[in-house]
Design a protein around this motif. Structure first.
Motif, PDB file in Angstrom:
ATOM      1  N   THR A   6      -3.055  -1.973   7.201  1.00 11.19           N
ATOM      2  CA  THR A   6      -3.770  -0.702   7.351  1.00 11.19           C
ATOM      3  C   THR A   6      -4.730  -0.743   8.540  1.00 11.19           C
ATOM      4  O   THR A   6      -4.828   0.224   9.309  1.00 11.19           O
ATOM      5  N   VAL A  20       0.879  -1.176   0.000  1.00 15.94           N
ATOM      6  CA  VAL A  20       0.000   0.000   0.000  1.00 15.94           C
ATOM      7  C   VAL A  20       0.917   1.227   0.000  1.00 15.94           C
ATOM      8  O   VAL A  20       1.924   1.259   0.708  1.00 15.94           O
ATOM      9  N   LEU A  23      -6.399   6.269   4.533  1.00 13.87           N
ATOM     10  CA  LEU A  23      -7.269   5.220   5.075  1.00 13.87           C
ATOM     11  C   LEU A  23      -7.164   5.145   6.591  1.00 13.87           C
ATOM     12  O   LEU A  23      -8.167   4.924   7.284  1.00 13.87           O
ATOM     13  N   LEU A  38      -3.150  12.215  -1.459  1.00  9.17           N
ATOM     14  CA  LEU A  38      -3.718  11.046  -2.123  1.00  9.17           C
ATOM     15  C   LEU A  38      -3.991  11.347  -3.588  1.00  9.17           C
ATOM     16  O   LEU A  38      -3.701  10.531  -4.475  1.00  9.17           O
ATOM     17  N   TRP A  50      -4.337  -4.530   3.490  1.00  3.63           N
ATOM     18  CA  TRP A  50      -5.524  -4.177   4.287  1.00  3.63           C
ATOM     19  C   TRP A  50      -5.334  -4.563   5.747  1.00  3.63           C
ATOM     20  O   TRP A  50      -5.741  -3.816   6.647  1.00  3.63           O
ATOM     21  N   VAL A  84      -1.949   6.590   0.513  1.00  3.20           N
ATOM     22  CA  VAL A  84      -3.157   5.762   0.625  1.00  3.20           C
ATOM     23  C   VAL A  84      -3.318   5.269   2.057  1.00  3.20           C
ATOM     24  O   VAL A  84      -4.412   5.340   2.635  1.00  3.20           O
ATOM     25  N   ALA A 123      -0.167   5.776  -6.739  1.00  7.45           N
ATOM     26  CA  ALA A 123      -1.048   5.281  -5.681  1.00  7.45           C
ATOM     27  C   ALA A 123      -1.190   3.763  -5.791  1.00  7.45           C
ATOM     28  O   ALA A 123      -1.362   3.225  -6.882  1.00  7.45           O
ATOM     29  N   GLN A 124      -1.079   3.098  -4.670  1.00  9.47           N
ATOM     30  CA  GLN A 124      -1.289   1.653  -4.617  1.00  9.47           C
ATOM     31  C   GLN A 124      -2.305   1.347  -3.535  1.00  9.47           C
ATOM     32  O   GLN A 124      -2.053   1.544  -2.347  1.00  9.47           O
ATOM     33  N   TRP A 125      -3.472   0.888  -3.945  1.00  8.20           N
ATOM     34  CA  TRP A 125      -4.494   0.532  -2.973  1.00  8.20           C
ATOM     35  C   TRP A 125      -4.111  -0.796  -2.329  1.00  8.20           C
ATOM     36  O   TRP A 125      -3.412  -1.604  -2.926  1.00  8.20           O
TER      37      TRP A 125
END
Length: 305
Positions: free
Chosen positions: A230, A41, A49, A210, A227, A45, A219-221
């Motif tokens: 994050t 990520v 988040l 962002l 996740w 980002v 950007a890298q989700w």
């Protein structure tokens, strides 16, 4: 069930040592999360988040109290935005960028510079008095920071060739020190409400960064692992640790609670070695001694003065 809740309140939530040790453990774990975020990520980002999740959780939970105390905070919106910019968004942006270039051990040790930056800023901006033992503490801590930044090499130090990640971490620590100094004159509202409002501002302030990552196609989700990283960052270092720290301060006061922050570089170094298999070299050990010894000298004199 009620008895279990009472037992938790009395023995855990009512124990300052447990609250503050867990706080520093979670903050030390943030350095590991920063390393694990690399490739999973992107920095802005995860910053966006992180504060989005925290702000939603706190706003939903504390909305009636926020409405009640908002009139006290509204006249200070400009100052609050700056605090959120430097202490939350700016610090975390630089922190996760630094993780791309340096190790978790270095990130943790360099965070030991924060209390010294706070002391220097307090003298320069607030006119606080500094004594000889505090000066010795400043010199020792800065020597430890320089040792890490130079990676234990005198040649590197003399040539001023510093790992970019270490440099970013030092700037991030400077930002957070500025935020810490301004806490002295924050609006007189409850700590949870204050933190909730700043988390909302931090989420909003992170949007331009962002947008820049998205515009530059950097950007890298989050990946599935991203996740998890994050969510850990949002729930533990950002939310639970802040609540525990507020509780610890309520129980023993800010001066004694501040001493526990010295555990952050120790936990960060230990977790980096245990979980990431990072090497622990002689210059890391010397730096830890210098940083923690310098902070101890400063805190000791500050409490006795």
């Amino acid at each position: 069930m009620k008895r279990a809740a009472t037992l938790f309140t009395d023995r855990v939530f009512g124990n300052a040592i447990i609250m503050l040790v867990l706080t520093t453990l979670f903050w030390g774990g943030n350095t590991i999360a920063g390393q694990l975020a690399v490739g999973r990520v992107s920095p802005m980002v995860v910053v966006f988040l992180r504060w989005l999740i925290v702000s939603v959780l706190l706003t939903v939970t504390l909305l009636p109290r926020i409405k009640q105390e908002w009139p006290v905070m509204r006249p200070h919106l400009g100052k609050l935005c700056l605090m959120a910019l430097f202490g939350f968004t700016g610090f975390n942006m630089l922190f996760y960028m630094a993780a791309h270039y340096t190790t978790a051990v270095n990130l943790g040790i360099l965070q030991g510079s924060m209390p010294i930056f706070v002391l220097i800023g307090s003298v320069a901006l607030l006119g606080a008095r500094v004594r000889l033992l505090q000066v010795v503490g400043i010199i020792a801590t800065l020597a430890g920071v320089a040792l890490v930044a130079a990676q234990g090499s005198l040649e590197t130090l003399l040539s001023l060739s510093i790992n970019p990640g270490d440099g970013l971490m030092l700037i991030a620590s400077f930002f957070y020190a500025g935020y810490t100094i301004t806490l002295r004159n924050r609006p007189q509202v409850s700590g949870l409400v204050f933190f909730a409002v700043l988390s909302v501002m931090a989420a909003l302030i992170s949007i331009p960064g962002l947008a820049y990552e998205m515009a530059t196609d950097t950007a890298q989700w989050p990946t599935p692992t991203g996740w998890l990283v994050t969510l850990y960052i949002a729930l533990f270092p950002s939310c639970i640790a802040q609540i525990f720290f507020i509780r610890g301060v309520e129980l023993v006061g800010p001066a004694r609670a501040g001493v526990f922050l010295n555990l952050v570089p120790i936990f960060a170094a230990a977790l980096g070695i245990l979980l990431l298999g990072e090497p622990f070299r002689l210059h890391h050990a010397l730096a830890l001694v210098l940083v923690l010894g310098g902070i101890w000298l400063s805190e000791r004199k500050r409490k006795s003065s």
